[in-house]
Design a protein around this motif. Structure first.
Motif, PDB file in Angstrom:
ATOM      1  N   VAL A   1      14.962   8.415   5.676  1.00 23.78           N
ATOM      2  CA  VAL A   1      14.994   6.967   5.918  1.00 23.78           C
ATOM      3  C   VAL A   1      13.882   6.671   6.917  1.00 23.78           C
ATOM      4  O   VAL A   1      13.911   7.181   8.047  1.00 23.78           O
ATOM      5  N   VAL A   2      12.907   5.884   6.485  1.00 21.38           N
ATOM      6  CA  VAL A   2      11.775   5.525   7.348  1.00 21.38           C
ATOM      7  C   VAL A   2      11.894   4.038   7.678  1.00 21.38           C
ATOM      8  O   VAL A   2      12.023   3.207   6.770  1.00 21.38           O
ATOM      9  N   THR A   3      11.862   3.717   8.966  1.00 22.44           N
ATOM     10  CA  THR A   3      12.023   2.319   9.389  1.00 22.44           C
ATOM     11  C   THR A   3      10.766   1.882  10.134  1.00 22.44           C
ATOM     12  O   THR A   3      10.384   2.498  11.142  1.00 22.44           O
ATOM     13  N   VAL A   4      10.147   0.820   9.622  1.00 24.95           N
ATOM     14  CA  VAL A   4       8.901   0.336  10.237  1.00 24.95           C
ATOM     15  C   VAL A   4       9.276  -0.563  11.419  1.00 24.95           C
ATOM     16  O   VAL A   4       9.745  -1.687  11.236  1.00 24.95           O
ATOM     17  N   ALA A   5       9.101  -0.034  12.605  1.00 20.60           N
ATOM     18  CA  ALA A   5       9.391  -0.770  13.840  1.00 20.60           C
ATOM     19  C   ALA A   5       8.076  -1.355  14.359  1.00 20.60           C
ATOM     20  O   ALA A   5       7.231  -1.786  13.568  1.00 20.60           O
ATOM     21  N   SER A   6       7.856  -1.342  15.641  1.00 23.52           N
ATOM     22  CA  SER A   6       6.593  -1.849  16.196  1.00 23.52           C
ATOM     23  C   SER A   6       6.477  -1.485  17.672  1.00 23.52           C
ATOM     24  O   SER A   6       7.474  -1.409  18.390  1.00 23.52           O
ATOM     25  N   ARG A   7       5.215  -1.352  18.084  1.00 22.90           N
ATOM     26  CA  ARG A   7       4.937  -1.190  19.511  1.00 22.90           C
ATOM     27  C   ARG A   7       5.392  -2.431  20.293  1.00 22.90           C
ATOM     28  O   ARG A   7       5.582  -2.387  21.494  1.00 22.90           O
ATOM     29  N   ALA A   8       5.555  -3.545  19.552  1.00 21.51           N
ATOM     30  CA  ALA A   8       6.025  -4.781  20.199  1.00 21.51           C
ATOM     31  C   ALA A   8       7.418  -4.618  20.800  1.00 21.51           C
ATOM     32  O   ALA A   8       7.846  -5.474  21.580  1.00 21.51           O
ATOM     33  N   HIS A   9       8.112  -3.514  20.482  1.00 22.50           N
ATOM     34  CA  HIS A   9       9.430  -3.311  21.121  1.00 22.50           C
ATOM     35  C   HIS A   9       9.286  -3.244  22.636  1.00 22.50           C
ATOM     36  O   HIS A   9      10.227  -3.495  23.365  1.00 22.50           O
ATOM     37  N   ARG A  10       8.039  -2.929  23.102  1.00 26.17           N
ATOM     38  CA  ARG A  10       7.804  -2.823  24.547  1.00 26.17           C
ATOM     39  C   ARG A  10       7.977  -4.168  25.258  1.00 26.17           C
ATOM     40  O   ARG A  10       8.182  -4.221  26.458  1.00 26.17           O
TER      41      ARG A  10
ATOM     42  N   ILE B   1       0.841  -1.203   0.000  1.00 19.18           N
ATOM     43  CA  ILE B   1       0.000   0.000   0.000  1.00 19.18           C
ATOM     44  C   ILE B   1       0.875   1.251   0.000  1.00 19.18           C
ATOM     45  O   ILE B   1       0.581   2.244  -0.690  1.00 19.18           O
ATOM     46  N   THR B   2       1.979   1.212   0.753  1.00 20.12           N
ATOM     47  CA  THR B   2       2.899   2.353   0.782  1.00 20.12           C
ATOM     48  C   THR B   2       3.406   2.642  -0.634  1.00 20.12           C
ATOM     49  O   THR B   2       3.437   3.805  -1.072  1.00 20.12           O
ATOM     50  N   ALA B   3       3.807   1.584  -1.332  1.00 17.45           N
ATOM     51  CA  ALA B   3       4.332   1.753  -2.701  1.00 17.45           C
ATOM     52  C   ALA B   3       3.265   2.352  -3.618  1.00 17.45           C
ATOM     53  O   ALA B   3       3.533   3.291  -4.384  1.00 17.45           O
ATOM     54  N   ILE B   4       2.060   1.837  -3.536  1.00 15.51           N
ATOM     55  CA  ILE B   4       0.981   2.314  -4.413  1.00 15.51           C
ATOM     56  C   ILE B   4       0.689   3.798  -4.137  1.00 15.51           C
ATOM     57  O   ILE B   4       0.540   4.602  -5.066  1.00 15.51           O
ATOM     58  N   GLU B   5       0.653   4.160  -2.861  1.00 12.47           N
ATOM     59  CA  GLU B   5       0.364   5.567  -2.525  1.00 12.47           C
ATOM     60  C   GLU B   5       1.492   6.495  -2.974  1.00 12.47           C
ATOM     61  O   GLU B   5       1.234   7.600  -3.463  1.00 12.47           O
ATOM     62  N   LEU B   6       2.736   6.037  -2.820  1.00 13.10           N
ATOM     63  CA  LEU B   6       3.860   6.869  -3.274  1.00 13.10           C
ATOM     64  C   LEU B   6       3.849   7.006  -4.793  1.00 13.10           C
ATOM     65  O   LEU B   6       4.195   8.071  -5.330  1.00 13.10           O
TER      66      LEU B   6
ATOM     67  N   GLN C   1      -5.100   1.359   6.142  1.00 11.41           N
ATOM     68  CA  GLN C   1      -4.984   2.150   7.384  1.00 11.41           C
ATOM     69  C   GLN C   1      -3.587   2.003   7.976  1.00 11.41           C
ATOM     70  O   GLN C   1      -2.998   2.964   8.479  1.00 11.41           O
ATOM     71  N   GLY C   2      -3.054   0.781   7.885  1.00 10.28           N
ATOM     72  CA  GLY C   2      -1.754   0.496   8.493  1.00 10.28           C
ATOM     73  C   GLY C   2      -0.598   1.207   7.806  1.00 10.28           C
ATOM     74  O   GLY C   2       0.476   1.356   8.397  1.00 10.28           O
ATOM     75  N   ALA C   3      -0.786   1.619   6.563  1.00 12.84           N
ATOM     76  CA  ALA C   3       0.298   2.311   5.831  1.00 12.84           C
ATOM     77  C   ALA C   3       0.348   3.812   6.141  1.00 12.84           C
ATOM     78  O   ALA C   3       1.292   4.496   5.743  1.00 12.84           O
ATOM     79  N   GLN C   4      -0.656   4.317   6.868  1.00 14.32           N
ATOM     80  CA  GLN C   4      -0.768   5.782   7.010  1.00 14.32           C
ATOM     81  C   GLN C   4       0.393   6.415   7.793  1.00 14.32           C
ATOM     82  O   GLN C   4       0.866   7.490   7.454  1.00 14.32           O
ATOM     83  N   THR C   5       0.860   5.730   8.830  1.00 15.15           N
ATOM     84  CA  THR C   5       1.950   6.342   9.616  1.00 15.15           C
ATOM     85  C   THR C   5       3.263   6.305   8.829  1.00 15.15           C
ATOM     86  O   THR C   5       4.053   7.252   8.881  1.00 15.15           O
ATOM     87  N   THR C   6       3.484   5.219   8.082  1.00 18.99           N
ATOM     88  CA  THR C   6       4.665   5.180   7.203  1.00 18.99           C
ATOM     89  C   THR C   6       4.604   6.344   6.212  1.00 18.99           C
ATOM     90  O   THR C   6       5.594   7.061   6.009  1.00 18.99           O
ATOM     91  N   LEU C   7       3.435   6.530   5.606  1.00 16.05           N
ATOM     92  CA  LEU C   7       3.294   7.599   4.602  1.00 16.05           C
ATOM     93  C   LEU C   7       3.468   8.976   5.243  1.00 16.05           C
ATOM     94  O   LEU C   7       4.076   9.872   4.651  1.00 16.05           O
ATOM     95  N   PHE C   8       2.961   9.127   6.459  1.00 17.43           N
ATOM     96  CA  PHE C   8       3.139  10.407   7.146  1.00 17.43           C
ATOM     97  C   PHE C   8       4.630  10.682   7.369  1.00 17.43           C
ATOM     98  O   PHE C   8       5.118  11.788   7.107  1.00 17.43           O
ATOM     99  N   CYS C   9       5.347   9.667   7.848  1.00 21.57           N
ATOM    100  CA  CYS C   9       6.793   9.852   8.095  1.00 21.57           C
ATOM    101  C   CYS C   9       7.537  10.114   6.784  1.00 21.57           C
ATOM    102  O   CYS C   9       8.486  10.899   6.746  1.00 21.57           O
ATOM    103  N   ALA C  10       7.094   9.460   5.723  1.00 19.31           N
ATOM    104  CA  ALA C  10       7.775   9.619   4.428  1.00 19.31           C
ATOM    105  C   ALA C  10       7.517  10.986   3.800  1.00 19.31           C
ATOM    106  O   ALA C  10       8.402  11.565   3.169  1.00 19.31           O
ATOM    107  N   LEU C  11       6.320  11.515   4.010  1.00 18.29           N
ATOM    108  CA  LEU C  11       5.908  12.692   3.239  1.00 18.29           C
ATOM    109  C   LEU C  11       5.715  13.954   4.079  1.00 18.29           C
ATOM    110  O   LEU C  11       5.921  15.057   3.575  1.00 18.29           O
ATOM    111  N   ASN C  12       5.322  13.786   5.326  1.00 16.99           N
ATOM    112  CA  ASN C  12       4.861  14.964   6.083  1.00 16.99           C
ATOM    113  C   ASN C  12       5.538  15.242   7.413  1.00 16.99           C
ATOM    114  O   ASN C  12       5.427  16.371   7.927  1.00 16.99           O
TER     115      ASN C  12
END
Ligand SMILES: NC(=O)c1ccc[n+]([C@@H]2O[C@H](COP(=O)([O-])OP(=O)(O)OC[C@H]3O[C@@H](n4cnc5c(N)ncnc54)[C@H](OP(=O)(O)O)[C@@H]3O)[C@@H](O)[C@H]2O)c1
Length: 289
Positions: free
Chosen positions: A143-152, A27-32, A235-246
């Motif tokens: 550089v955007v790195t998809v991490a996770s809340r699971a780091h907790r 989804i990230t690729a398609i939106e970009l 929905q899950g791609a939105q934060t990646t896209l925000f970090c990439a673009l905004n």
């Protein structure tokens, strides 16, 4: 030093995304692509990536808007070949999205790293290192790195003695958490190393998203996970896209959730651990740099 762009207009933006054949990366690729980016999709399988390539060509109406690069993150030889393949195009790179990842899979990588740590952190560390001069030459870049809340769940921080052993835990959850903690520490330290270069970095939690990432999670855990309402990949791609673009460039090095800055755990803010991880990752990947 800026690259000379013979064949491209200076306004053309270029992004490389790992794990873009499916899930959040797709989804990230398609939106970009919709935003006008020329895309390099770094994935394991040309066959499994072809549908998204076709989709992007259909959206853009251009056959050269998207290119496949082979990438197997569990093998640093493949990571080096992928970076070399991209660099051989002699194009700028404005956006690197370290998205690929696995959870719940057990094993060891070709160079002897615990599987989740090797794929999710070490492979992306080397890829980023090999592309960093191109990113700098293309600034402003991200550089955007998809991490996770699971780091907790990595409540003891990085367990250094486990990183070069096969996955030890029964579910692989502990190792996944540790790899995602490494993603946040990496992104934070990278931002410090890139001060005043025009390259900024962001890590993020995408939400709990209904994707294939759960495929290796043991069967008995799946109903428990499904009790929570999962986000769609869109929905899950939105934060990646925000970090990439905004995301503002002065927020470099920070961690995001729901397209907002989120304070991660104290282990993820531990500068000593971030430097130690950086130095070890440099040593481990040195033969491939
Ligand atoms: N889904 C969630 O709830 C969630 C939550 C927090 C964080 N995340 C993170 O979000 C990112 C994207 O995951 P997703 O949910 O979109 O999962 P996904 O649908 O399973 O996509 C994962 C992608 O990573 C690729 N990949 C896995 N192992 C690889 C390897 N060894 N070398 C190269 N590529 C590899 C996969 O390729 P193949 O198709 O070839 O296997 C696929 O393209 C991951 O970093 C994940 O940890 C996801």
């Amino acid at each position: 030093m800026k690259l000379s762009l013979d064949t491209l207009s200076n306004s053309l933006k270029i992004a490389l995304i790992t794990g873009a054949n499916i899930g959040i990366g797709r989804i990230t690729a398609i939106e970009l692509a919709r935003q006008g980016y020329k895309l390099f999709l770094a994935c394991r399988s040309p066959e499994r990536t072809q549908p998204v390539i076709d989709e992007i060509k259909e959206i853009t109406g251009k056959i050269d808007s998207v290119t496949f690069l082979h990438l197997e993150l569990s093998d640093l030889v493949s990571v080096k070949k992928c970076a070399d393949a991209f660099l051989s195009y002699n194009l700028p790179l404005h956006l690197l999205i370290n998205n690929a990842g696995l959870a719940g899979a057990k094993g060891i990588t070709s160079q002897g790293f615990e599987l989740a740590f090797g794929v999710n952190h070490i492979g992306h560390f080397l890829l980023t290192k090999l592309l960093i001069e191109r990113l700098k030459a293309s600034e402003p870049a991200r550089v955007v790195t998809v991490a996770s809340r699971a780091h907790r769940l990595a409540t003891n921080g990085i367990s250094w003695q486990t990183l070069q052993l096969p996955t030890q835990s029964f579910t692989g959850t502990q190792e996944y958490a540790q790899s995602k903690l490494a993603n946040i520490l990496f992104s934070s330290q990278l931002s410090k190393n890139l001060i005043n270069t025009g390259v900024t970095t962001y890590s993020l939690h995408p939400g709990v998203v209904d994707t294939e990432v759960w495929r290796k999670v043991p069967q008995f855990l799946r109903p428990i996970l499904r009790l929570r309402k999962m986000l769609t990949p869109e929905q899950g791609a939105q934060t990646t896209l925000f970090c990439a673009l905004n995301a503002p460039s002065h927020e470099t090095g920070l961690y995001y959730d729901l397209s907002q800055i989120k304070v991660p755990t104290s282990h993820a803010l531990d500068e000593t651990q971030a430097i130690k991880l950086w130095e070890h990752s440099m040593q481990w990947t040195a033969p491939f740099q």
